[in-house]
Design a protein around this motif. Structure first.
Motif, short mmCIF file in Angstrom:
data_model
loop_
_atom_site.label_atom_id
_atom_site.label_comp_id
_atom_site.label_asym_id
_atom_site.label_seq_id
_atom_site.Cartn_x
_atom_site.Cartn_y
_atom_site.Cartn_z
N VAL A 1 -10.22 -9.47 16.12
CA VAL A 1 -11.10 -10.42 15.43
C VAL A 1 -10.93 -10.34 13.92
CG1 VAL A 1 -13.51 -11.01 14.98
CG2 VAL A 1 -12.79 -10.44 17.30
N ARG A 2 -10.79 -9.13 13.39
CA ARG A 2 -10.68 -8.95 11.94
C ARG A 2 -9.44 -9.64 11.38
NH1 ARG A 2 -15.38 -8.06 12.31
NH2 ARG A 2 -16.47 -6.13 11.71
N VAL B 1 -5.93 -8.06 5.84
CA VAL B 1 -6.92 -7.34 6.64
C VAL B 1 -7.18 -5.94 6.08
CG1 VAL B 1 -5.28 -6.34 8.31
CG2 VAL B 1 -7.63 -6.89 9.03
N MET B 2 -6.21 -5.33 5.38
CA MET B 2 -6.42 -4.00 4.81
C MET B 2 -7.53 -3.99 3.75
SD MET B 2 -3.18 -4.69 5.50
CE MET B 2 -2.12 -4.13 6.83
N LEU B 3 -7.66 -5.11 3.03
CA LEU B 3 -8.71 -5.20 2.02
C LEU B 3 -10.02 -5.69 2.62
CD1 LEU B 3 -6.81 -6.67 -1.07
CD2 LEU B 3 -7.18 -4.27 -0.42
N TYR B 4 -9.95 -6.27 3.81
CA TYR B 4 -11.14 -6.78 4.48
C TYR B 4 -11.78 -5.71 5.37
CZ TYR B 4 -13.97 -9.76 7.53
OH TYR B 4 -14.99 -10.32 8.24
N ALA C 1 -5.53 -3.79 11.08
CA ALA C 1 -5.03 -3.11 9.88
C ALA C 1 -4.19 -1.90 10.27
CB ALA C 1 -6.21 -2.69 9.00
N GLU C 2 -4.67 -1.13 11.21
CA GLU C 2 -3.93 0.06 11.66
C GLU C 2 -2.56 -0.32 12.20
OE1 GLU C 2 -6.44 1.89 14.51
OE2 GLU C 2 -7.85 2.71 13.04
N ILE D 1 0.84 -1.20 0.00
CA ILE D 1 0.00 0.00 0.00
C ILE D 1 0.87 1.25 0.00
CG2 ILE D 1 -1.60 1.35 1.44
CD1 ILE D 1 -2.95 -1.33 2.16
N ALA D 2 2.04 1.15 0.62
CA ALA D 2 3.00 2.25 0.61
C ALA D 2 3.81 2.29 -0.68
CB ALA D 2 3.94 2.13 1.81
#
Length: 280
Positions: free
Chosen positions: A218-219, A230-233, A240-241, A29-30
């Motif tokens: 949980v995610r 997880v960034m796409l979910y 994600a953070e 993403i970066a």
């Protein structure tokens, strides 16, 4: 020239695959060119990104046997143009036996991955939880090691073995290998145990412990069943953070090290722009 990092811990269930998938996605993403390498016969990394057996006719197994180059096994991850994977398969477990008598059996993965350094900036190797031939191949191929440590009971169990293994590999097979850092995972801020384990790890490893801590989330557990990082979910999730923050920290450390090597002042502009991309 790309850098190879083995994500390794001889203890299972510490978040190696979760870290490989989501750190790789965060770096992508970066806009960093990232290659994920699945060296675990369970193929959890491969499945976590949505690739089934029918989509992986050529794998790391073929590369270790010298029957394919890395470009033949390369798959691009949907939704992340900067992220690619070299998949695994169940037959990889046979490599432990098939390569026992092979020439340069410890250096097979290094030979397979070295050509990829010219194409990718970060090459992350997901290692199996063992001291076998596959794990040692990952350490011989790597420039650095990231050790995930879960913030739970007996967290430090096996870490001394892992450090001993790194020292042995550095002394005989890969003198450039170094410990990049220890990553605290599965941290639950509500429990005294998590805080105590985190404190013990930081006291033991000092500045070799990443500032970023990966929470129990949980995610993070749900995303693999959808074949996504997880960034796409759920990019707003705490998981994600955390991995976006870890990617930013790694890029900052990389820039700092480069500045020290060249003895030039680091303006931080590159990190700022990458960090902004990561946090969108």
């Amino acid at each position: 020239m790309g850098r190879i990092v083995a994500i390794a811990n001889q203890k299972g269930g510490v978040g190696k695959t979760t870290t490989a998938v989501n750190l790789g996605a965060a770096l992508a993403i970066a806009e960093r060119r990232v290659l994920l390498v699945d060296v675990d016969p369970q193929a959890n990394l491969t499945r976590s990104l949505g690739f089934g057996e029918e989509q992986t006719p050529v794998t790391v197994y073929d590369g270790l046997l010298g029957e394919a180059g890395y470009t033949e096994a390369l798959l691009t991850v949907p939704g992340l143009e900067y992220l690619a994977i070299l998949p695994s398969e169940r037959d990889l477990v046979g490599a432990e036996v098939e390569l026992v008598e092979a020439d340069e059996r410890w250096g097979r993965l290094r030979k397979f991955l070295d050509p990829a350094r010219d194409r990718f900036e970060h090459i992350l190797v997901d290692s199996p939880p063992s001291q076998g031939l596959l794990s040692l191949n990952a350490l011989v191929a790597a420039d650095g090691v990231m050790i995930p440590v879960q913030c739970e009971y007996l967290a430090l169990e096996g870490i001394s073995q892992m450090l001993d293994t790194i020292e042995r590999v550095r002394g005989s097979l890969n003198p450039r290998l170094k410990l990049d850092g220890v990553l605290l995972t599965m941290f639950d801020e509500r429990t005294n145990l998590s805080r105590q384990v985190a404190q013990e790890v930081r006291e033991f490893f000092g500045d070799k412990t990443y500032r970023t801590v990966i929470p129990r989330n949980v995610r993070l557990g749900e995303a693999p069943s959808f074949g996504k990082p997880v960034m796409l979910y759920d990019i707003r999730s705490k998981g994600a953070e955390a991995y976006l923050e870890l990617a930013k920290e790694i890029i900052e450390n990389e820039t700092k090290s480069f500045g020290e090597r060249t003895q030039e002042p680091d303006t931080g502009r590159g990190v700022a722009s990458r960090g902004a991309a990561s946090s969108d």
